[in-house]
Design an enzyme around this catalytic site. Structure first.
Site, PDB file in Angstrom:
ATOM      1  N   CYS A 165      21.902  34.320  21.109  1.00  0.00           N
ATOM      2  CA  CYS A 165      22.501  35.585  20.683  1.00  0.00           C
ATOM      3  C   CYS A 165      21.943  35.966  19.315  1.00  0.00           C
ATOM      4  O   CYS A 165      22.312  35.352  18.313  1.00  0.00           O
ATOM      5  CB  CYS A 165      24.019  35.463  20.621  1.00  0.00           C
ATOM      6  SG  CYS A 165      24.782  35.102  22.204  1.00  0.00           S
TER       7      CYS A 165
ATOM      8  N   CYS B 217      16.752  24.335  29.187  1.00  0.00           N
ATOM      9  CA  CYS B 217      18.210  24.334  29.112  1.00  0.00           C
ATOM     10  C   CYS B 217      18.803  23.837  30.423  1.00  0.00           C
ATOM     11  O   CYS B 217      19.731  23.019  30.430  1.00  0.00           O
ATOM     12  CB  CYS B 217      18.716  25.735  28.787  1.00  0.00           C
ATOM     13  SG  CYS B 217      20.518  25.826  28.633  1.00  0.00           S
TER      14      CYS B 217
END
Length: 295
Positions: free
Chosen positions: A145, A44
């Protein structure tokens, strides 16, 4: 947005969800499918935060010379080598250079780490003094999440749990549910503690063994990144961290330019060297580079 308004600076929303899904989440799923334990935060950082985001921002007409983030690390320019160097943060407890070793010279030359000389406590104190609501915000967020199964979405695939001699000790519902060094949740009884020592995806097998079976003194790494130095032509000695919470260990590393791999030979055997995780190379406070562990 609230912070930008308070500081009276422009705020622009850049949507990178598509690239994040294609790059980070797909990588995460593919690695687990191949029996590895990935570190998505590293990908990322390298490809989204320091890659796609600045690129899309420039395409959106935002003109800038430097890209600043809140990472805890330092960047300096070495006159002797003519290279930018990634270095540990002042606050070693919060040092994030393990996650940044894939940043290349171009990215380092265009990046600022304003928090480099501060500790986390000092940063929070400053934020509180100027009235920022994030002063007491939790340290970090996970890359996703929700439950990881929402990304993996693999069908149950029953297989054998075996010892190092191939004796079947139990069953599993998918090798991707296990990682090297795991002890809990194996669902098998034994007089001695058992740990996951190997994942064999092609055979759909999880291999277990005793604590001593977790130790190894070497591995091969691929997808090598040299962030602060030129690729070494001869073996060098440095300290190596095989996961974020791992205590660095002395090792000799030898880079093979022909196939872009590095062989790491530890002075002392290390526990649970895990394929898919990153090994990061340090000399004093300088991050030399790193590689993906590929036993």
């Amino acid at each position: 947005k609230e912070i930008a308004e308070k500081l009276k600076i422009p705020f622009t929303l850049i949507d990178c969800r598509k690239e994040y899904k294609e790059t980070v989440l797909s990588y995460f799923r593919n690695e687990y499918r191949d029996g590895k334990t990935p570190n998505p935060c590293i990908y990322c950082n390298a490809y989204i935060k320091f890659g796609v985001l600045p690129s899309v921002a420039k395409k959106a007409g935002i003109d800038f010379e430097k890209f600043a983030t809140g990472h805890y690390g330092r960047i300096s320019f070495d006159e002797k080598s003519g290279l930018y160097q990634l270095k540990r943060a002042k606050d070693l407890k919060k040092d994030q250079t393990y996650f940044l070793y894939r940043l290349d010279q171009k990215i380092l030359s265009q990046t600022l780490f304003p928090l480099a000389s501060f500790t986390k406590e000092q940063t929070r104190k400053i934020a509180k003094e100027i009235g920022l609501k994030v002063a007491d915000k939790p340290d970090s967020q996970d890359f996703y999440c929700g439950n990881y199964n929402g990304i993996l979405n693999f069908k149950v695939q029953t297989g054998d749990i075996v010892d190092k001699d191939g004796k079947v000790l139990g069953k599993h519902g998918g090798f991707w549910n296990y990682t090297i060094g795991q002890r809990r949740g194996l669902g098998i009884s034994s007089k001695e503690p058992l740990y996951v020592t190997k994942l064999l995806p092609k055979q759909n097998i999880v291999e277990v063994g005793g604590r001593d079976d977790l130790f190894s003194d070497s591995f091969i790494g691929n997808k090598v990144s040299w962030c602060s130095i030129e690729p070494p032509e001869k073996p060098i000695f440095c300290s190596v961290k095989i996961r974020q919470q791992h205590k660095e260990a002395e090792a000799e590393i030898a880079y093979n330019k022909a196939d872009d791999t590095v062989r790491v030979k530890f002075k002392e055997p290390q526990s649970a060297i895990t394929p898919g995780q990153s090994a990061v190379f340090y000399q004093d406070d300088i991050v030399l580079g790193g590689a993906i562990i590929n036993l």
